[in-house]
Each structure stands twice: as structure tokens, then as C-alpha cells.
Write an enzyme that holds these catalytic residues in place. Structure first.
Site, short mmCIF file in Angstrom:
data_model
loop_
_atom_site.label_atom_id
_atom_site.label_comp_id
_atom_site.label_asym_id
_atom_site.label_seq_id
_atom_site.Cartn_x
_atom_site.Cartn_y
_atom_site.Cartn_z
CB CYS A 55 -0.86 0.01 1.25
SG CYS A 55 -1.69 -1.55 1.52
NE ARG A 87 3.48 1.70 -3.18
CZ ARG A 87 4.49 1.04 -2.68
NH1 ARG A 87 5.72 1.38 -2.99
NH2 ARG A 87 4.31 0.04 -1.84
CD1 TRP A 120 -2.08 -4.98 -3.13
CD2 TRP A 120 -2.71 -3.80 -4.92
NE1 TRP A 120 -2.01 -5.79 -4.22
CE2 TRP A 120 -2.39 -5.11 -5.33
CE3 TRP A 120 -3.15 -2.88 -5.88
CZ2 TRP A 120 -2.49 -5.52 -6.66
CZ3 TRP A 120 -3.23 -3.30 -7.20
CH2 TRP A 120 -2.90 -4.60 -7.57
CG ASN A 122 2.47 -1.87 3.06
OD1 ASN A 122 1.88 -2.83 2.60
ND2 ASN A 122 3.48 -1.27 2.44
N GLY A 123 1.12 -4.56 4.83
CA GLY A 123 1.64 -5.90 5.12
C GLY A 123 0.53 -6.80 5.63
CE LYS A 138 7.37 -11.42 -19.94
NZ LYS A 138 6.29 -12.19 -19.44
CD GLU A 145 5.60 -9.78 -22.98
OE1 GLU A 145 4.48 -9.33 -23.23
OE2 GLU A 145 5.85 -10.43 -21.96
CG HIS A 198 10.04 -35.12 -34.06
ND1 HIS A 198 10.11 -36.37 -34.64
CD2 HIS A 198 10.32 -35.30 -32.75
CE1 HIS A 198 10.38 -37.28 -33.72
NE2 HIS A 198 10.53 -36.65 -32.55
CE LYS A 207 0.73 -5.43 -15.72
NZ LYS A 207 1.70 -6.50 -15.99
C1 F6R Z 1 2.87 -10.93 -20.87
C2 F6R Z 1 1.63 -10.56 -20.23
C3 F6R Z 1 0.36 -11.05 -20.80
C4 F6R Z 1 -0.66 -11.37 -19.68
C5 F6R Z 1 -2.01 -11.74 -20.29
C6 F6R Z 1 -3.01 -12.13 -19.23
O1 F6R Z 1 3.99 -10.39 -20.23
O2 F6R Z 1 1.63 -9.82 -19.27
O3 F6R Z 1 0.57 -12.16 -21.61
O4 F6R Z 1 -0.15 -12.42 -18.92
O5 F6R Z 1 -2.52 -10.66 -21.02
O6 F6R Z 1 -3.23 -11.11 -18.33
P1 F6R Z 1 -3.85 -11.38 -16.90
O7 F6R Z 1 -2.90 -12.23 -16.16
O8 F6R Z 1 -4.01 -10.02 -16.30
O9 F6R Z 1 -5.16 -12.08 -17.13
#
Ligand code: F6R
Length: 609
Positions: A2, A27, A74, A100-101, A485, A488, A504, A604
Site C-alpha cells: 500500500c 503503485r 491495495w 502495510n503488510g 518475454k 514482447e 521432428h 497491461k
Molecule cells: C505478458 C503478459 C500477458 C498477460 C495476459 C493475461 O507479459 O503480461 O501475456 O499475462 O494478457 O493477463 P492477466 O494475467 O491479467 O489475465
């Protein structure tokens, strides 16, 4: 994870605290609150939702007070709403606290307070600490003594901030494994969960150490350990700019989040292991349900899907429970075979991914039991599943998921071990694995220390036309995440498959300049894996291998060998290879000059199907 803020001095404290909370907004949070003393009473104002919901209560005319504490939450215990938001009062509204925690033993403390007649308003663990401090804060006792007495009874990770109506010029804070920083000004003192909230006011900062508490007053800051021994102030001068400070001094959020993973391990385990090394997952189904489940269906997208693949490995290897993993986007249209004895597990960092939500809706229509493994409490998936296991990784800001994946895999491990405990699975020694898990944060930190070696690999790999990500068994699942990773954020073409599949077809793509990244966590797979590696090298490919340090057999096989700490369990070893893959993608992208935290074409939270 938090946001915490606090001020005592001659400025308008409420305005300072709101400004500090605003600087912590990056955050993420679900509710916010503030406490200050006015006319000999503590005033607490809190609101669910955005910070503006709270600040608009005061408009442009906040009361003129010289001390205030604030919190943006959070949620980890209890829904995000006005009541569960911090600060919380004790029984007689003598003290207010923010926290927090996680206080691990809050339930037993709460039970004994209820037996004494205490009434609780919220579902939070924090309110229990408030009541204990209030009870110890009897006539003549300074606030810091009441806090110190209470700390001896709390188990868990916390940063605590306490104010009282009797001593309105004083803020008492304590830290045990949750971040807390103090700011020292001229005739004023500050506190925050994170340095960016202090920088507009002071650059003289103290990082409070674990097991220490402090008293902040206008003209002084004093620090003691929990036993009451005074400790000298270690003031650092911070010259970062504000943006760098939000990233904790790291160049990108992704790098910060990779480095946060040891802390994430601690957070994810917090409150879930007891002293006898047994698992306590109170929030999942009871014994009757676990004995009924005959099949597990894991549903997720992207990185979360890759965590699901490890889940399948664990459910099948440890529990012998048949398990399928579906891409959420395929699940709904694939007319999946589901029976009343199926458990559907939806895995999602954000809890808002549209495809996973649609899959959840289908499971509900079919009346299948659902369990969410979700990072964002209060999100749609967390709310709509029958039960939810929160991964406790804290807000993830980088678009490329790193720490959330580690927390998802760890949560799946805890779940499987919990079921092994319930079903009394022969051959699964839960206590032994739990003991290994308790050391796991340190092992992950040691893995991250291999970063200089990883940078060297990235320097050589940055212009490769193609990078293979390979493994066998559990390493084949981890390889998929390493490749994602790399794609992307570094935009390097990758090819990923179980190492045994190379012959194969994909082997045709190997030529000089092509690289292969090969995980080798599982000793029993190693002899066959070595043959696969030789086939790549014979065709001009370069191979970097990642293996536990206990293994000696690969020293003369790999072109580059990165050694990670070893555990007796291949699934823990495999999770230790993950930061290596994340750092490899990160440094390759950085060397190629790519934008890292917001890679092209990606968002995101994917809320469209
Ligand atoms: C890759 C990434 C995406 C998410 C995917 C699912 O780094 O972040 O592949 O994993 O869009 O998102 P969530 O987990 O939020 O359902």
C-alpha cells in the site's frame, strides 16, 4: 504494497499528506484514508475508490492541522470499501493506525479480543493491531511504549504508523519486512512507504530497518530497535529525480519488478504457513470438495497461461489429478468437457482479462466450481469466482509480467501442496517442501545476482536472427515464458518447444548465428537433453544453458552455463531459472534500445475479447 504517508511540522499537514499519496498513485490502490487530530479528537476520513474521492471531501479548504497520516490501500484482507480502508481506530478511538503488510496471527488475536468484549468494524487484520495498541495505551504511558508492547504480540510482515489524540504532535512507526522511509526536514518530519513521496519536501532520508521503530516529531526523529535500545540515525542524501525514484532507482519498472521477486516470495507465503510447516489456505475449498474433485481445468492467457502449464505439471506429478490447461480465448468456443467433479481454476494477474472472464462465465453457466488465482483483489475475476487465492505480488506496472508470474506459480504450488496435505498423498512430504520454500526468497535473490553474466549473454545475442527456448519436462513449460518475454520486449523472433521435438522439424532453422536458451532443472531429463544440445551445436547454433549449481555434468556441454542455486525439487529449480530468462529478455531489449515498460502493440490489461 500500500501507499503510506505522514507529516508533522508547520505546513498544512493534510495537504502535504494528500500530495504524498498522489505521488504514490503509480503503485495502484483501491481506497484511501487520512487521520489527523482536531479539537482533541482523532478525525478519520476514508473512501473506497480513487484518491480524488477522498480529497473532494475537503475541497480546497482542509482543516489547518500540523500532523496527519494517510494511506492508499491495495487490499489483502477484506473487500476494498470505506470500512476496510485505513486508518483504523482502537476500541475507544484513542489511537488510529495505518498498516502495510499482513499480520499473520490476526485471527487468534482477534478471537481473544472478541472474548474480552472488543467489537470490530472491519474485516482487516489492521484493526486488531489498533485495538491492541489502544488497550496498551493506558494513562501515563507514552504512545511508543504502547506500540512496542504490542509489537511483541504481532507475527508477520508490517509497516505500522500510529497516532493518538493524547499526543497530537507525535507519529510512531514500526517496520518488519515492509518498506518504510522517513524524511528529515527543518522543523518537520515525514514518512512514506516509498522515497518519491518525500522528494519534493526533503532529500535527507532514513530507510527504517526491519525490527526498528521510530518516533517522529516536529523537531526530531528518534529510532530504537523493538527491544527499546536506541539506534543512531543513518541519514542518506537522495539525489534521484522523481521519475527515477518511482522506479526505486532502476531504469525501468520491469527491472525493478524482477528484482522485487524475493520480496514477492515472502509476501506470497505470508500468512499461509504455520509453525509446524503445514499450509493454511483458509480461503480455498474445504476437505470434502478436494476429495470430490476428479479433474482440474486451468484457464488463462499469455504469461498466466504459462503459469498454468506449471500448475498442470504439479497437479499431475504431485496429486495424480488429470489436469488440462486452456487458453481462455479458445476455451469458450471449444465446447469443453466439464463435469460436476471438475474444478476450473482461472489464473489472471489483473483479474479483468476479457477472455478469462468469458471463460469464467461459461463455467458458471455449467455450474462448475471455480477458483481464481488473481493478483488484484476486488477485480472482476476475484469477485466472480467461488473462491479466490490472491497472489500477493503487489501492483505490477511493467506491461511485461514478471513478478506476477512467479507469484502465480508459487500460489499454484501452495494450492497443490495444500491438497496433498488434505488428501494425505503418499510420497509428498509437504513439511520438507515448505522448509525449502521458506529459504526460497534467498535463493531467488542469489539467482538475480547472476545478472552480470546474463548481460554478457545479451550482448552476444542482441542481433541474433532467431533464439530457441528449449527444455524438457517442467523446463519446456518455463521455456515458453522465456520466449514470450524475449518476443514482447526485445522483438527478437523466437521458437519454443520441448527440446526433444527439435529433431521432428524445428532443427531445420538452426544455422550459424542462431542461439538456443536451454533450461535444465531436472536431473533425470539431463542425459537426453545433452543429446538435443549436441544436435544444435553440430549445426552451428550457440547454446546457453541454465542449471542448478549442484550439477557438474553440463560444464563441458554448454557454450555458456549460468548456474542457479539448487534445491531437491525440480519444480523449485525451474522457478529459479525464471529470473534468468526475464533478465535476458530485459537486457537484450535494453541493448537494442527498445522501449521496455510499454512495448509496442501491447496493453497491461486486455479487456477486449
Ligand atoms: C505478458 C503478459 C500477458 C498477460 C495476459 C493475461 O507479459 O503480461 O501475456 O499475462 O494478457 O493477463 P492477466 O494475467 O491479467 O489475465
Amino acid at each position: 504494497m500500500c501507499g503510506i504517508a505522514g507529516y508533522v511540522g508547520r505546513r498544512r499537514a493534510i495537504e502535504v499528506v494528500f500530495d504524498q499519496l498522489k505521488r504514490l498513485e503509480y503503485r495502484g490502490y483501491d481506497s484511501a484514508g487520512i487521520a489527523f487530530v482536531q479539537e482533541n479528537e482523532i478525525q478519520v476520513v476514508k473512501r473506497a475508490g480513487k484518491l480524488s474521492a477522498l480529497t473532494s471531501v475537503f475541497g480546497s479548504d482542509s482543516p489547518e492541522v500540523q500532523m496527519a497520516i494517510g494511506h492508499s490501500r491495495w487490499a489483502t484482507h477484506g473487500e476494498p470499501n470505506d470500512t476496510n480502508a485505513h486508518p483504523h481506530f482502537d476500541q475507544h478511538e484513542q489511537v488510529a493506525i495505518i498498516h502495510n503488510g499482513i499480520i499473520e496471527n490476526y485471527q487468534e488475536l482477534k478471537d481473544s479480543l472478541v472474548a474480552e468484549g472488543h467489537r470490530f468494524l472491519s474485516d482487516t487484520d489492521t484493526e486488531v493491531a489498533a485495538h491492541l495498541i489502544g488497550r496498551a495505551y493506558t494513562e501515563g504511558v507514552p504512545l511508543e511504549d504502547a506500540v512496542r508492547k504490542t509489537l511483541a504480540r504481532l507475527r508477520g510482515a508490517y509497516a505500522l504508523v500510529v497516532v493518538s489524540k493524547r499526543e497530537p504532535g507525535k507519529i510512531v512507526v514500526a517496520r518488519n519486512a515492509s518498506p518504510l522511509v522517513l524524511g528529515v526536514g527543518e522543523g518537520e518530519s515525514f514518512l512514506a512507504s516509498d522515497i518519491p513521496a518525500l522528494l519534493p519536501y526533503t532529500r535527507e532520508v532514513i530507510a527504517l530497518k526491519d525490527g526498528h521503530m521510530a518516533v517522529l516529531e516536529e523537531n526530531q526523529v528518534r529510532i530504537w530497535d523493538f527491544d527499546g535500545t536506541p539506534t543512531p540515525l543513518e541519514i542518506m542524501h537522495i539525489d534521484w529525480d522523481i521519475e527515477a525514484a518511482q522506479k526505486g532507482g532502476y531504469e525501468h519498472f520491469m527491472l525493478k519488478e524482477i528484482h522485487e521477486q524475493p520480496e514477492v516470495v515472502r509476501q506470497c507465503l505470508a500468512g499461509r504457513l504455520d509453525e509446524k510447516n503445514a499450509l493454511r489456505l483458509d480461503q480455498v475449498f474445504n476437505e470434502t470438495v478436494w476429495n470430490e474433485v476428479e479433474r482440474v481445468t486451468l484457464v488463462a492467457c499469455g504469461t498466466s497461461y504459462h503459469a498454468g502449464l506449471i500448475g498442470k505439471y504439479l497437479f499431475e506429478q504431485l496429486l495424480r489429478l488429470p489436469t488440462d490447461v486452456f487458453y481462455s480465448s479458445e476455451f469458450r468456443y471449444g465446447d469443453p468437457v466439464l463435469s460436476p467433479r471438475t474444478l476450473a481454476v482461472m489464473i489472471s494477474q489483473s483479474g479483468e482479462t476479457a477472455d478469462t472472464l468469458a471463460a469464467l462465465k461459461l463455467c458458471k453457466e455449467r455450474r462448475i466450481r471455480t477458483l481464481g488465482i488473481v493478483n488484484v483483489i476486488g477485480s472482476s475475476i476475484a469477485r466472480d469466482c467461488d473462491r479466490v487465492l490472491i497472489t500477493q505480488a503487489g501492483p505490477e506496472i511493467s506491461v511485461a509480467s514478471t513478478k506476477a508470474y512467479t507469484a502465480q506459480v508459487l500460489s499454484l504450488m501452495l494450492l497443490v501442496l495444500h491438497v496433498a496435505q488434505v488428501r494425505e498423498m503418499p510420497g509428498v512430504h509437504v513439511g520438507d517442501v515448505v522448509r525449502a520454500l521458506q529459504q526460497f526468497d534467498g535463493l531467488l535473490a542469489r539467482t538475480i545476482e547472476t545478472e552480470p553474466e546474463i548481460i554478457k549473454v545479451a550482448e552476444e545475442m542482441q542481433n541474433a536472427p532467431l533464439v530457441f527456448f528449449l527444455g524438457r519436462g517442467i523446463d519446456a513449460a518455463v521455456a515458453l515464458e522465456g520466449a514470450l518475454k524475449m518476443k514482447e520486449i526485445a522483438y527478437l523472433p523466437t521458437q519454443e518447444c520441448p527440446a526433444g521435438e527439435m529433431k521432428h522439424g524445428p532443427l531445420a532453422l538452426i544455422e550459424k548465428g542462431v542461439w538456443a536458451v536451454v533450461g535444465s532443472s531436472d536431473a533425470k531429463m539431463r542425459p537426453k537433453l545433452v543429446s538435443n544440445v549436441r544436435e544444435i551445436q553440430a549445426r552451428g547454433g550457440r547454446v546457453v544453458m541454465i542449471a542448478p549449481e549442484s550439477d557438474q555434468t553440463l560444464d563441458s556441454v554448454a557454450d555458456v552455463l549460468i548456474k542457479t542455486p539448487s534445491t531437491p525439487y525440480e519444480y523449485l529449480n525451474a522457478l529459479l531459472t525464471v529470473p534468468v530468462l526475464q533478465l535476458l529478455a530485459y537486457h537484450t531489449a535494453r541493448l537494442r534500445g527498445e522501449e521496455i515498460d510499454q512495448p509496442r502493440n501491447l496493453a497491461k490489461s486486455v479487456t477486449v475479447e
